[in-house]
Design an enzyme around this catalytic site. Sequence first.
Site, PDB file in Angstrom:
ATOM      1  N   ASP A  98      10.278  -2.397  34.056  1.00 36.93           N
ATOM      2  CA  ASP A  98       9.655  -3.549  33.407  1.00 36.93           C
ATOM      3  C   ASP A  98       8.639  -3.064  32.387  1.00 36.93           C
ATOM      4  O   ASP A  98       7.749  -2.280  32.715  1.00 36.93           O
ATOM      5  CB  ASP A  98       8.976  -4.446  34.454  1.00 36.93           C
ATOM      6  CG  ASP A  98       8.651  -5.825  33.893  1.00 36.93           C
ATOM      7  OD1 ASP A  98       9.266  -6.217  32.881  1.00 36.93           O
ATOM      8  OD2 ASP A  98       7.796  -6.507  34.483  1.00 36.93           O
ATOM      9  N   HIS A 128       0.508 -11.275  25.249  1.00 39.06           N
ATOM     10  CA  HIS A 128       0.320 -11.237  26.707  1.00 39.06           C
ATOM     11  C   HIS A 128      -0.675 -10.137  27.098  1.00 39.06           C
ATOM     12  O   HIS A 128      -1.593 -10.374  27.886  1.00 39.06           O
ATOM     13  CB  HIS A 128       1.665 -11.014  27.409  1.00 39.06           C
ATOM     14  CG  HIS A 128       1.551 -10.808  28.895  1.00 39.06           C
ATOM     15  ND1 HIS A 128       1.180 -11.821  29.752  1.00 39.06           N
ATOM     16  CD2 HIS A 128       1.746  -9.699  29.661  1.00 39.06           C
ATOM     17  CE1 HIS A 128       1.159 -11.340  31.000  1.00 39.06           C
ATOM     18  NE2 HIS A 128       1.486 -10.055  30.978  1.00 39.06           N
ATOM     19  N   GLU A 163       6.631 -14.817  35.505  1.00 41.43           N
ATOM     20  CA  GLU A 163       6.513 -14.195  34.187  1.00 41.43           C
ATOM     21  C   GLU A 163       7.800 -14.477  33.429  1.00 41.43           C
ATOM     22  O   GLU A 163       8.897 -14.128  33.892  1.00 41.43           O
ATOM     23  CB  GLU A 163       6.267 -12.685  34.310  1.00 41.43           C
ATOM     24  CG  GLU A 163       4.872 -12.376  34.837  1.00 41.43           C
ATOM     25  CD  GLU A 163       4.491 -10.895  34.753  1.00 41.43           C
ATOM     26  OE1 GLU A 163       5.403 -10.039  34.771  1.00 41.43           O
ATOM     27  OE2 GLU A 163       3.286 -10.608  34.675  1.00 41.43           O
ATOM     28  N   GLU A 208      10.391 -13.595  31.013  1.00 41.21           N
ATOM     29  CA  GLU A 208      10.829 -12.346  30.396  1.00 41.21           C
ATOM     30  C   GLU A 208      12.305 -12.436  30.038  1.00 41.21           C
ATOM     31  O   GLU A 208      13.019 -13.337  30.496  1.00 41.21           O
ATOM     32  CB  GLU A 208      10.630 -11.159  31.365  1.00 41.21           C
ATOM     33  CG  GLU A 208       9.209 -11.038  31.893  1.00 41.21           C
ATOM     34  CD  GLU A 208       8.903  -9.669  32.512  1.00 41.21           C
ATOM     35  OE1 GLU A 208       9.723  -8.730  32.357  1.00 41.21           O
ATOM     36  OE2 GLU A 208       7.840  -9.552  33.146  1.00 41.21           O
ATOM     37  N   ASP A 241       9.949 -12.495  36.405  1.00 42.66           N
ATOM     38  CA  ASP A 241       9.330 -11.400  37.152  1.00 42.66           C
ATOM     39  C   ASP A 241       8.176 -11.990  37.975  1.00 42.66           C
ATOM     40  O   ASP A 241       7.022 -11.946  37.565  1.00 42.66           O
ATOM     41  CB  ASP A 241       8.836 -10.335  36.163  1.00 42.66           C
ATOM     42  CG  ASP A 241       8.237  -9.135  36.874  1.00 42.66           C
ATOM     43  OD1 ASP A 241       8.672  -8.839  37.989  1.00 42.66           O
ATOM     44  OD2 ASP A 241       7.332  -8.498  36.294  1.00 42.66           O
ATOM     45  N   ARG A 297      -0.742 -12.586  41.759  1.00 43.47           N
ATOM     46  CA  ARG A 297      -1.878 -12.097  40.951  1.00 43.47           C
ATOM     47  C   ARG A 297      -3.035 -11.576  41.797  1.00 43.47           C
ATOM     48  O   ARG A 297      -3.746 -10.650  41.365  1.00 43.47           O
ATOM     49  CB  ARG A 297      -2.385 -13.215  40.033  1.00 43.47           C
ATOM     50  CG  ARG A 297      -1.386 -13.725  39.030  1.00 43.47           C
ATOM     51  CD  ARG A 297      -0.893 -12.636  38.105  1.00 43.47           C
ATOM     52  NE  ARG A 297       0.080 -13.153  37.148  1.00 43.47           N
ATOM     53  CZ  ARG A 297       0.852 -12.373  36.410  1.00 43.47           C
ATOM     54  NH1 ARG A 297       0.772 -11.050  36.495  1.00 43.47           N
ATOM     55  NH2 ARG A 297       1.718 -12.905  35.567  1.00 43.47           N
ATOM     56  N   GLN A 309      -2.071  -8.191  42.977  1.00 40.96           N
ATOM     57  CA  GLN A 309      -2.082  -7.307  41.802  1.00 40.96           C
ATOM     58  C   GLN A 309      -3.501  -6.846  41.457  1.00 40.96           C
ATOM     59  O   GLN A 309      -3.733  -5.666  41.186  1.00 40.96           O
ATOM     60  CB  GLN A 309      -1.468  -8.054  40.602  1.00 40.96           C
ATOM     61  CG  GLN A 309      -1.282  -7.199  39.347  1.00 40.96           C
ATOM     62  CD  GLN A 309      -0.572  -7.968  38.229  1.00 40.96           C
ATOM     63  OE1 GLN A 309      -0.207  -9.133  38.390  1.00 40.96           O
ATOM     64  NE2 GLN A 309      -0.373  -7.320  37.101  1.00 40.96           N
ATOM     65  N   LYS A 337       4.604  -7.146  42.719  1.00 44.96           N
ATOM     66  CA  LYS A 337       5.815  -7.390  41.940  1.00 44.96           C
ATOM     67  C   LYS A 337       7.093  -7.044  42.699  1.00 44.96           C
ATOM     68  O   LYS A 337       8.182  -7.371  42.232  1.00 44.96           O
ATOM     69  CB  LYS A 337       5.792  -6.518  40.674  1.00 44.96           C
ATOM     70  CG  LYS A 337       4.544  -6.640  39.843  1.00 44.96           C
ATOM     71  CD  LYS A 337       4.697  -7.706  38.803  1.00 44.96           C
ATOM     72  CE  LYS A 337       3.523  -7.658  37.835  1.00 44.96           C
ATOM     73  NZ  LYS A 337       3.700  -8.637  36.772  1.00 44.96           N
ATOM     74  N   THR A 349      12.494 -10.423  41.798  1.00 46.72           N
ATOM     75  CA  THR A 349      12.679 -10.623  40.360  1.00 46.72           C
ATOM     76  C   THR A 349      13.988 -11.389  40.213  1.00 46.72           C
ATOM     77  O   THR A 349      15.010 -10.952  40.747  1.00 46.72           O
ATOM     78  CB  THR A 349      12.785  -9.266  39.627  1.00 46.72           C
ATOM     79  OG1 THR A 349      11.625  -8.486  39.924  1.00 46.72           O
ATOM     80  CG2 THR A 349      12.894  -9.457  38.125  1.00 46.72           C
ATOM     81  N   GLU A 386      -1.975 -17.043  32.204  1.00 42.17           N
ATOM     82  CA  GLU A 386      -2.445 -17.311  30.844  1.00 42.17           C
ATOM     83  C   GLU A 386      -2.532 -18.804  30.551  1.00 42.17           C
ATOM     84  O   GLU A 386      -3.479 -19.258  29.910  1.00 42.17           O
ATOM     85  CB  GLU A 386      -1.497 -16.660  29.829  1.00 42.17           C
ATOM     86  CG  GLU A 386      -1.464 -15.145  29.898  1.00 42.17           C
ATOM     87  CD  GLU A 386      -0.243 -14.596  29.209  1.00 42.17           C
ATOM     88  OE1 GLU A 386       0.815 -14.440  29.879  1.00 42.17           O
ATOM     89  OE2 GLU A 386      -0.323 -14.320  27.998  1.00 42.17           O
TER      90      GLU A 386
HETATM   91 MN    MN Z   1       6.571  -8.305  34.313  1.00 46.52          MN
END
Ligand code: MN
Length: 421
Positions: free
Chosen positions: A127, A134, A200, A202, A234, A238, A241, A254, A258, A365
Amino acid sequence: MQTTFIPIPPDSHFSIQNLPYGVFSPREGGEPRIGVAVGDVVLDMRVFHDLALFDDDLLNNSNAFNEPTLNSFMALGRDKWRAARSAIKQQLQPGSFLDNESMRQLAFFRQADVIMHLPVAIGDYTDFYSSREHATNVGTMFRAAENALMPNWLHLPVGYHGRASSVVISGTPIARPHGQTVRGDSTTPEFGTSRLMDFELEMGFLIGPGNEFGRPVSVKEAWNHIFGLVLVNDWSARDIQKWEYQPLGPFNAKNFATSISPWVVTLEALEPFLVNGPQQDPEPLPYLRGKSNRTYNIALEVQLQSTQMTEPHTICRSNFKYLYWNMCQQLAHHTITGCNLRPGDLLASGTISGPTPDAYGSMLELTWRGTKPIDLPDGTTRKFLADGDTVIMTGYAQGDGYRVGFGEVTGQIQPAVSLTI
Ligand code: MN
């Protein structure tokens, strides 16, 4: 003008110009097999191959279409992909061998009557972190606006090695993970379920022919190693993380899931939608320098639907073209050390955020770390994802009267599993 005997409305993602590959099995029973989506039907490529409808001896004699994944076909390379695409296009035209009632019965399934499977066996998943918007947003939130981008960011496509075993097909339910988190500035962790579940937005590309161990792929050769693209969600925890990511990057935050979309859209289908990506300044080092920063104009959208809502609500509109680093640069950088890629490897873009707040590709975000909650039509608000929430991502390139689309990648957040510790 390209014609077909399959009825295709102009807003269908699966125009005759698209012809994406996937792996399906009939709902009524039967083995997983390779198919091509067109309109609201799937062309069974095992039947196509059994009828020897390719104009190419290698394809007619190949075992690639008797397999339950695309890996062998993807390993054949661009010339064979082009030959297959041209034969499929030809057979979908009015008056072709397939254009009659008995062949329709034999070679086609309604998409509503099939179950989609992972299109490839994914050996390795990488990834990247290639959206400047971002990376700037996250850097601003976690550090400060002055040093939002790390000093390396404009010089190399930052990435990490992800987890291939937990890449799942669209529709797979996602259980809220357990893990270690800290509150505020505390350095004493607590154990529990993630409170800050995120998606996420992607896209990912799948490797066709790989490269030999020890032999890098140049940025100019990279095209020939890319078979096609899928949508990628993905999923990210948070709070897990935040506590774990230094110094080696995300791990448990993560690795639990996915999700990818089932249809692989080829670079041949995307060719009419090539555009220039953002101007790269400073100029990248020579091994990352292509003729130009070529990428694709693919409109992307994220929708959220709670269990109380009757239809999905759009929370983000972005575009693949916003990415700073393109796929060829990612691939060249990945292999510059001699790292070998293999057919079916998945290389994802990183969250695709655009320049405006409605184009941000994650809850982190969109709600600016929970400080600006999103209002949903059911009267509730979200800082992050709640149990029961379904996230739906879609994307398509708009042609003149037709679309080259990716369908959807969806996933519903389930309550955490109960643990016995
Ligand atoms: Mn990602």
